[in-house]
Design a protein around this motif. Structure first.
Motif, mmCIF file in Angstrom:
data_model
loop_
_atom_site.group_PDB
_atom_site.id
_atom_site.type_symbol
_atom_site.label_atom_id
_atom_site.label_comp_id
_atom_site.label_asym_id
_atom_site.label_seq_id
_atom_site.Cartn_x
_atom_site.Cartn_y
_atom_site.Cartn_z
ATOM 1 N N THR A 47 62.517 22.146 26.055
ATOM 2 C CA THR A 47 63.925 22.294 26.075
ATOM 3 C C THR A 47 64.691 22.401 24.808
ATOM 4 O O THR A 47 65.683 22.146 24.591
ATOM 5 C CB THR A 47 64.333 20.969 26.794
ATOM 6 N N ARG A 48 63.882 23.314 23.693
ATOM 7 C CA ARG A 48 64.688 23.266 22.476
ATOM 8 C C ARG A 48 65.024 24.884 22.188
ATOM 9 O O ARG A 48 64.368 25.823 22.722
ATOM 10 C CB ARG A 48 63.624 22.765 21.267
ATOM 11 N N VAL A 49 66.030 25.040 21.622
ATOM 12 C CA VAL A 49 66.636 26.343 21.707
ATOM 13 C C VAL A 49 65.948 27.186 20.624
ATOM 14 O O VAL A 49 65.396 26.771 19.387
ATOM 15 C CB VAL A 49 67.940 26.524 20.998
ATOM 16 N N PRO A 50 65.402 28.404 20.992
ATOM 17 C CA PRO A 50 64.594 29.073 19.985
ATOM 18 C C PRO A 50 65.044 29.629 18.812
ATOM 19 O O PRO A 50 66.518 29.863 18.775
ATOM 20 C CB PRO A 50 64.021 30.349 20.750
ATOM 21 N N VAL A 51 64.589 29.582 17.566
ATOM 22 C CA VAL A 51 65.234 30.333 16.380
ATOM 23 C C VAL A 51 65.643 31.536 16.703
ATOM 24 O O VAL A 51 65.038 32.495 16.985
ATOM 25 C CB VAL A 51 64.162 30.101 15.188
ATOM 26 N N LYS A 52 66.903 31.989 16.147
ATOM 27 C CA LYS A 52 67.307 33.185 16.327
ATOM 28 C C LYS A 52 67.745 34.030 15.056
ATOM 29 O O LYS A 52 67.561 35.175 14.719
ATOM 30 C CB LYS A 52 68.611 33.245 17.370
ATOM 31 N N TYR A 53 68.568 33.141 14.218
ATOM 32 C CA TYR A 53 69.217 33.758 12.828
ATOM 33 C C TYR A 53 68.455 33.310 11.751
ATOM 34 O O TYR A 53 69.061 33.209 10.496
ATOM 35 C CB TYR A 53 70.593 33.190 13.000
ATOM 36 N N ILE A 54 67.123 33.220 11.572
ATOM 37 C CA ILE A 54 66.614 33.085 10.456
ATOM 38 C C ILE A 54 65.235 34.049 10.500
ATOM 39 O O ILE A 54 64.405 33.912 11.324
ATOM 40 C CB ILE A 54 65.825 31.610 10.508
ATOM 41 N N GLY A 55 65.491 34.941 9.549
ATOM 42 C CA GLY A 55 64.339 36.029 9.669
ATOM 43 C C GLY A 55 62.955 35.765 8.988
ATOM 44 O O GLY A 55 61.997 36.219 9.502
ATOM 45 N N ASN A 56 62.964 34.916 7.901
ATOM 46 C CA ASN A 56 61.823 34.584 7.294
ATOM 47 C C ASN A 56 60.748 33.772 8.166
ATOM 48 O O ASN A 56 61.135 32.563 8.750
ATOM 49 C CB ASN A 56 62.232 33.642 6.182
ATOM 50 N N ASP A 57 59.612 34.090 8.317
ATOM 51 C CA ASP A 57 58.517 33.461 9.251
ATOM 52 C C ASP A 57 58.533 32.283 9.220
ATOM 53 O O ASP A 57 58.567 31.204 10.001
ATOM 54 C CB ASP A 57 57.209 34.128 9.224
ATOM 55 N N GLU A 58 58.196 31.643 7.783
ATOM 56 C CA GLU A 58 57.897 30.405 7.458
ATOM 57 C C GLU A 58 59.125 29.255 7.667
ATOM 58 O O GLU A 58 58.973 28.223 8.097
ATOM 59 C CB GLU A 58 57.580 30.197 6.015
ATOM 60 N N LEU A 59 60.275 30.093 7.001
ATOM 61 C CA LEU A 59 61.359 29.056 7.407
ATOM 62 C C LEU A 59 61.778 28.763 8.809
ATOM 63 O O LEU A 59 62.411 27.763 9.242
ATOM 64 C CB LEU A 59 62.690 29.652 6.719
#
Length: 268
Positions: free
Chosen positions: A146-158
Motif C-alpha cells: 500500500t505504498r504510493v509509487p514514485v511519480k515525480y523523480i526521474g532519476n532511477d537511483e533517487l
C-alpha cells in the motif's frame, strides 16, 4: 535458514517527459486512508522529473491539501518528492559509504506481499522480528502493498531511494514500538528527520501537532520528541539496513544491533 523473502529488483529504464497533470490519482482505499495510487508499482511510463515551475506547483498544491487533510497519503508523498531531491541525494550518498547500503542500491529489493512470505512470517515464534512485523500489519489492517509509487523523480537511483524509504516504514514501527496514533506517527517523523533531513518529515512534525489538543501537544514535545531525537541519533542509518534478512531473529536482538532505543512503556 528458511527463505522468507524473494529478491525482486526494481526495473531500470529511462524516465519519459510529459505534460504536467494534477497530482490526484485513481481512488484506491489504502492503509485506512481515503485514496492513493496503486501499491508498490513503479510505473516508469509516467515517472519523470518536473521542471522548477511544475515542482513549485506540486509542492504548493500538495502542501495545501496535506494541511487540509493529512490522511491523504498521496499528497504527502508528492510533497516529499517535490521538496526532497537534494536530500535524497544525501541519503543515497550515505548508503554508498556503507557496505549494506551499497548492496541495497545495487540489488534494489522491493517489499510487497509477493516478495515477502507473510504467511511464513506468521508461523515464526512470538518475539521474532518477522512475527512482530506481521502482527503489526494484521493489527493495523495494512499491507506492504500500500505504498504510493514514485511519480515525480526521474532519476532511477533517487526514485528507488524514495521507494525504499516508503516501503520500510512499517519495519520502523515494529522496531521502535511506536503506535499508529497521531503522536506515534509524529514521533516517527521526528526520528526520520533526524536521520534523513527530509523537509516533508519536518513539515509533518510542525503541522501535525496543530491537530492535537494542548495536553496531547505537551505529551508529544515533552515525551515523544525527546525520545525520537535520541533514538534517531543513536540508531544505524535506517536506509542501510537489509531488514528482510533479519526476520527470524529475536526482535530485541535486532533492536540492540541497530541501536533502536526501547520505547518507554508510558508511551505505548
Amino acid at each position: 535458514m528458511t527463505k522468507l523473502f524473494t529478491l525482486r529488483r526494481l526495473p531500470k529504464c529511462s524516465a519519459v517527459a510529459g505534460v504536467f497533470t494534477p497530482f490526484r490519482t485513481s481512488p484506491v482505499q489504502i492503509r485506512g486512508h481515503r485514496s492513493a495510487a496503486s501499491a508498490n508499482a513503479p510505473d516508469r511510463g509516467f515517472r519523470r522529473t518536473p521542471n522548477i515551475v511544475e515542482r513549485t506547483w506540486i509542492a504548493v498544491s500538495s502542501g495545501i491539501e496535506a494541511m487540509m487533510d493529512p490522511t491523504r497519503q498521496e499528497t504527502v508523498a508528492y510533497l516529499g518528492e517535490a521538496t526532497g531531491p537534494y536530500f535524497l541525494g544525501r541519503i543515497r550518498d550515505k548508503m554508498l559509504i556503507d557496505p549494506v547500503g551499497r548492496r541495497i542500491l545495487r540489488e534494489r529489493p522491493v517489499i510487497n506481499s509477493t516478495t515477502m512470505d507473510l504467511e511464513r512470517l506468521r508461523q515464526l515464534p512470538d518475539g521474532t522480528f518477522g512475527r512482530e512485523y506481521v502482527r503489526f500489519l494484521d493489527q493495523e489492517q495494512v499491507s506492504p502493498d500500500t505504498r504510493v509509487p514514485v511519480k515525480y523523480i526521474g532519476n532511477d537511483e533517487l526514485a528507488y531511494v524514495m521507494q525504499r524509504y516508503r516501503e520500510v516504514h512499517d519495519f520502523w514501527h515494529t522496531l521502535t514500538g511506536l503506535p499508529t496514533t497521531i503522536e506515534g506517527e509524529l514521533a516517527l517523523k521526528w526520528l526520520e528527520f533526524v536521520q534523513s533531513g527530509m523537509p516533508v518529515s519536518m513539515l509533518s512534525s510542525v503541522i501535525g501537532p496543530l491537530r492535537l489538543s494542548s495536553a496531547e501537544r505537551r505529551k508529544l514535545f515533552s515525551e515523544y520528541v525527546p525520545w525520537a531525537v535520541q533514538c534517531g541519533s543513536s540508531c544505524r542509518f535506517l536506509l542501510s539496513i537489509f531488514y528482510e534478512e533479519h526476520m527470524e531473529r529475536p526482535l530485541k536482538d535486532v533492536q540492540k544491533e541497530f541501536g533502536f532505543l526501547p520505547l518507554p512503556d508510558i508511551l505505548r
